[in-house]
Design a protein around this motif. Structure first.
Motif, mmCIF file in Angstrom:
data_model
loop_
_atom_site.group_PDB
_atom_site.id
_atom_site.type_symbol
_atom_site.label_atom_id
_atom_site.label_comp_id
_atom_site.label_asym_id
_atom_site.label_seq_id
_atom_site.Cartn_x
_atom_site.Cartn_y
_atom_site.Cartn_z
ATOM 1 N N PRO A 43 7.281 50.130 52.737
ATOM 2 C CA PRO A 43 8.241 50.742 51.809
ATOM 3 C C PRO A 43 7.622 50.977 50.436
ATOM 4 O O PRO A 43 6.693 50.282 50.022
ATOM 5 C CB PRO A 43 9.371 49.717 51.731
ATOM 6 C CG PRO A 43 8.757 48.441 52.160
ATOM 7 C CD PRO A 43 7.634 48.776 53.090
ATOM 8 N N LYS A 44 8.139 51.976 49.750
ATOM 9 C CA LYS A 44 7.699 52.271 48.391
ATOM 10 C C LYS A 44 8.175 51.158 47.457
ATOM 11 O O LYS A 44 9.124 50.434 47.770
ATOM 12 C CB LYS A 44 8.310 53.584 47.900
ATOM 13 C CG LYS A 44 7.948 54.797 48.722
ATOM 14 C CD LYS A 44 8.698 55.999 48.169
ATOM 15 C CE LYS A 44 8.602 57.191 49.066
ATOM 16 N NZ LYS A 44 9.404 58.317 48.567
ATOM 17 N N ALA A 45 7.542 51.061 46.312
ATOM 18 C CA ALA A 45 7.971 50.081 45.311
ATOM 19 C C ALA A 45 9.298 50.496 44.683
ATOM 20 O O ALA A 45 10.111 49.656 44.308
ATOM 21 C CB ALA A 45 6.912 49.924 44.230
ATOM 22 N N ARG A 46 9.502 51.804 44.558
ATOM 23 C CA ARG A 46 10.727 52.330 43.930
ATOM 24 C C ARG A 46 11.206 53.565 44.671
ATOM 25 O O ARG A 46 10.396 54.367 45.114
ATOM 26 C CB ARG A 46 10.465 52.701 42.475
ATOM 27 C CG ARG A 46 10.249 51.518 41.607
ATOM 28 C CD ARG A 46 9.859 51.929 40.181
ATOM 29 N NE ARG A 46 9.566 50.748 39.402
ATOM 30 C CZ ARG A 46 8.438 50.059 39.470
ATOM 31 N NH1 ARG A 46 7.492 50.454 40.281
ATOM 32 N NH2 ARG A 46 8.245 48.990 38.733
ATOM 33 N N TYR A 47 12.493 53.690 44.758
ATOM 34 C CA TYR A 47 13.125 54.869 45.315
ATOM 35 C C TYR A 47 14.044 55.426 44.241
ATOM 36 O O TYR A 47 14.879 54.692 43.699
ATOM 37 C CB TYR A 47 13.931 54.520 46.571
ATOM 38 C CG TYR A 47 13.053 54.122 47.729
ATOM 39 C CD1 TYR A 47 12.697 55.036 48.695
ATOM 40 C CD2 TYR A 47 12.575 52.820 47.835
ATOM 41 C CE1 TYR A 47 11.879 54.680 49.762
ATOM 42 C CE2 TYR A 47 11.756 52.449 48.895
ATOM 43 C CZ TYR A 47 11.421 53.382 49.852
ATOM 44 O OH TYR A 47 10.615 53.018 50.898
ATOM 45 N N LEU A 48 13.861 56.689 43.915
ATOM 46 C CA LEU A 48 14.615 57.287 42.818
ATOM 47 C C LEU A 48 15.690 58.223 43.341
ATOM 48 O O LEU A 48 15.424 59.127 44.122
ATOM 49 C CB LEU A 48 13.661 58.048 41.888
ATOM 50 C CG LEU A 48 12.536 57.208 41.292
ATOM 51 C CD1 LEU A 48 11.582 58.094 40.518
ATOM 52 C CD2 LEU A 48 13.094 56.114 40.410
ATOM 53 N N LEU A 49 16.902 57.980 42.907
ATOM 54 C CA LEU A 49 18.043 58.843 43.234
ATOM 55 C C LEU A 49 18.756 59.179 41.941
ATOM 56 O O LEU A 49 19.041 58.279 41.165
ATOM 57 C CB LEU A 49 19.027 58.121 44.148
ATOM 58 C CG LEU A 49 18.592 57.898 45.566
ATOM 59 C CD1 LEU A 49 19.559 56.953 46.246
ATOM 60 C CD2 LEU A 49 18.519 59.188 46.315
ATOM 61 N N PRO A 50 19.124 60.351 41.656
ATOM 62 C CA PRO A 50 18.734 61.584 42.340
ATOM 63 C C PRO A 50 17.298 61.959 41.998
ATOM 64 O O PRO A 50 16.628 61.252 41.243
ATOM 65 C CB PRO A 50 19.706 62.611 41.790
ATOM 66 C CG PRO A 50 20.013 62.122 40.415
ATOM 67 C CD PRO A 50 19.979 60.614 40.507
#
Length: 84
Positions: A43-50
């Motif tokens: 998994p990525k360190a961060r997931y950005l939404l939106p």
């Protein structure tokens, strides 16, 4: 004195929270990203939404703290007083 000093910022954050509740990302969208992150091998360190969050995070990395703080305070309609 402490309450008076931060009253404007508190009010701005309260308005932001109310606006976010009306216009924020649907919980189902966030849940889908979380589920995806939990099921991948790396998994990525961060997931950005939106997606526009990516632009914000890039700007954060580029700007000095003092400038970033000023931008954030300005977006809340508050004045930055050199270190909140």
């Amino acid at each position: 004195e402490q309450e008076a000093r931060y009253a404007q910022l508190y009010d701005a954050m309260e308005r932001l929270a109310e606006e976010s509740a009306r216009t924020g990302i649907p919980a189902a969208d966030v849940a889908q990203v979380v589920a995806d992150a939990l099921t991948v091998d790396k998994p990525k360190a961060r997931y950005l939404l939106p997606t526009s969050s990516a632009v914000t995070m890039h700007a954060r990395r580029l700007l000095p703290d003092e400038v970033w703080d000023s931008v954030m305070m300005g977006s809340l309609g508050a004045k930055s007083e050199g270190g909140l």
